[in-house]
Design an enzyme around this catalytic site. Sequence first.
Site, PDB file in Angstrom:
ATOM      1  N   GLU A   1     -33.231  26.236 -13.777  1.00 22.63           N
ATOM      2  CA  GLU A   1     -32.724  25.627 -12.539  1.00 22.63           C
ATOM      3  C   GLU A   1     -33.814  24.907 -11.759  1.00 22.63           C
ATOM      4  O   GLU A   1     -33.614  24.537 -10.607  1.00 22.63           O
ATOM      5  CB  GLU A   1     -31.962  26.631 -11.663  1.00 22.63           C
ATOM      6  CG  GLU A   1     -32.391  28.054 -11.734  1.00 22.63           C
ATOM      7  CD  GLU A   1     -31.489  29.010 -10.982  1.00 22.63           C
ATOM      8  OE1 GLU A   1     -30.401  28.651 -10.525  1.00 22.63           O
ATOM      9  OE2 GLU A   1     -31.905  30.165 -10.847  1.00 22.63           O
TER      10      GLU A   1
ATOM     11  N   HIS B   1     -23.809  28.473  -1.359  1.00 23.97           N
ATOM     12  CA  HIS B   1     -23.287  29.777  -1.786  1.00 23.97           C
ATOM     13  C   HIS B   1     -22.002  30.142  -1.056  1.00 23.97           C
ATOM     14  O   HIS B   1     -21.145  30.821  -1.607  1.00 23.97           O
ATOM     15  CB  HIS B   1     -24.364  30.851  -1.662  1.00 23.97           C
ATOM     16  CG  HIS B   1     -25.383  30.716  -2.748  1.00 23.97           C
ATOM     17  ND1 HIS B   1     -26.615  30.178  -2.535  1.00 23.97           N
ATOM     18  CD2 HIS B   1     -25.287  30.968  -4.082  1.00 23.97           C
ATOM     19  CE1 HIS B   1     -27.258  30.124  -3.693  1.00 23.97           C
ATOM     20  NE2 HIS B   1     -26.478  30.598  -4.644  1.00 23.97           N
TER      21      HIS B   1
ATOM     22  N   CYS C   1     -23.980  27.485 -16.294  1.00 26.44           N
ATOM     23  CA  CYS C   1     -23.249  28.342 -15.348  1.00 26.44           C
ATOM     24  C   CYS C   1     -23.210  27.759 -13.940  1.00 26.44           C
ATOM     25  O   CYS C   1     -22.667  28.370 -13.035  1.00 26.44           O
ATOM     26  CB  CYS C   1     -23.827  29.747 -15.328  1.00 26.44           C
ATOM     27  SG  CYS C   1     -25.486  29.813 -14.653  1.00 26.44           S
TER      28      CYS C   1
ATOM     29  N   ASP D   1     -28.909  24.503  -8.554  1.00 31.72           N
ATOM     30  CA  ASP D   1     -30.298  24.405  -8.115  1.00 31.72           C
ATOM     31  C   ASP D   1     -31.032  23.286  -8.844  1.00 31.72           C
ATOM     32  O   ASP D   1     -31.853  22.604  -8.246  1.00 31.72           O
ATOM     33  CB  ASP D   1     -31.019  25.744  -8.329  1.00 31.72           C
ATOM     34  CG  ASP D   1     -30.757  26.694  -7.171  1.00 31.72           C
ATOM     35  OD1 ASP D   1     -30.802  26.239  -6.020  1.00 31.72           O
ATOM     36  OD2 ASP D   1     -30.496  27.883  -7.420  1.00 31.72           O
TER      37      ASP D   1
END
Length: 579
Positions: A433, A191, A504, A457
């Site tokens: 994910e 992240h 995404c 993920d």
Amino acid sequence: MEIKKGIAVSPGIAITRALIIDSEDYRIPRRKIMPSQRMTEIRRIRNAFKDAIGELTRLEVVQSGAGGGKIKDIFAVHLRFLHDRSLRKRITDLVHSGSVTAEYAVSTALREVASHFTKVKDTYISERAADIYDIERRLLRQLLGKRREDVGHLTEEVVVVARELSPTQTAGFNTEFVKGIATDAGGRTSHTAIVARSLGIPVVMALEDFTEAVTGGDTVIIDGNRGIVIVNPNSETIRQYEEYSLEFAELEHKLDAIKEKPAVTRDGVKITLLGNIEFPDEAELVLQKGGEGIGLYRTEFLYLNSPSEPTEEDHYQAYAETIGVFKHRPVIIRTLDLGADKYTQSKRFAPEPNPFLGLRSIRFCLQNLMMFKTQLHAILRASVLGEVKVMFPLITNLQELMQAKMILRDVMEDLDEESVAYNKDIQIGIMIETPSAALTGSALARDVAFFSIGTNDLTQYTLAVDRGNERVSTLYSSVDPAVLRLIRTVIQDAHKAQIDINICGEMASEPQCIMLLMGMGVRTISLAPPMMPEIKQIIRSVTMEDCNNVARKTLGMNSERQISNYLRDATRKILPEAF
Ligand code: PEP
Ligand code: MG
């Protein structure tokens, strides 16, 4: 001159001086002291408290102006702790009874208090543990003479060098002065990497022991295209890089010029480009870069950026601001994805043994219903302002989806009772994910309007590789045959069920993956805004036949190495400047 190779996280070249940021892992001397040294240590403690109080009082005065209310309150709480006699007594008692250093006594006493707080059930009190850790750091800074490098008040350009950065720390960088980032830790889809990329500056991560090779003030080159950093380069290397940097800036400029043009293949197939954002003010950047809406709004950053839990109004204002930019275009608001590497202040101090497999994301929301409902209430209220969709992250089974939908319905009933307007037909989607969601896509598809594949993920859970761990980063690849087979299954299930499908994860920002994704049937992608022009350029340069060929060949390969080499070569033919 020293050259280090890491992972290229965000493109571009930076050449300037290094600013080293402390990891805040202060080394606390644990050695025993002689009885004759006790008074010296106690005097050091007294001075550290005095200096910390002085520092906080000055900060409190600065914050007294308009808008500083909340921060001022926090400083006032810290000051109350520092004036507490029993706390000081506990620290000095430790020095006397245990013959320990001032640093050790401060750290032990404050950590005792913090751990006491974290055990209290009341969230308000348990969250105060974060304040205690802050006070501990302030006192240790005084004792160790180690001032934190202040990134908030830079006056000249730097590249930030750190062992590790948190997503929140990174989000606070002012790109007027922070021109590049290099870290020892991290992976391409951590992240922190995602936030760093959205800043649009060159970033290289996973440099292992780079912080040991560089001193504050050294000249550093960050080559975010090749994943290289160079410490104290010689004049010839600087000259070459200055030239390369100009060429790269020209390419960027050229690509920016296509932002007004549609993302359509040479044979007329339209691809919808949406943007991934962490903060509402990034919506404007998505628009500038040619995005047609928001495909992933990571709302958890509302929490990560704030010392206390955001109110419903805080949520609503953030959503309204984002929707205001894309009035008649889709804005997909993802519900809170907290946990793992994105902690709230209170959770940071209650670590889990396997946080990525633990209480994160939708699981965390389903166990914290008040918090979840507050967010859903705000999303529904904002749903009348534009084309809002709601998306649940990390769904692992149908039951979780049903629970999340039931809670959404409860909130709708509350709004009905309060006579508050909302879009009763709001589209509900889920992120795919986890392998379990990917393998049960046909069942999940019956209850949602869309799927969004979160390849960051999905890759980590399919390959059992921590997405943020530099030690296993060579094993992490979204084009591994196992991941690609799952992606293909999800796309096919979505098509069969006639629901929308988009991607995404960061894979959608990778130039070499675009033809493959299109060939696999994807027509909507959501990506980091700085990457949009380059991705659009590729889309505009190819035909669907090219893409179908790439997908067919790739899906017939069994080795990740073979696939990535093939995809790189195929993309290089389309956009040679990007490689
Ligand atoms: C993903 O996992 O691919 C994703 C888009 O979500 P995040 O990166 O926020 O975990
Ligand atoms: Mg995710």
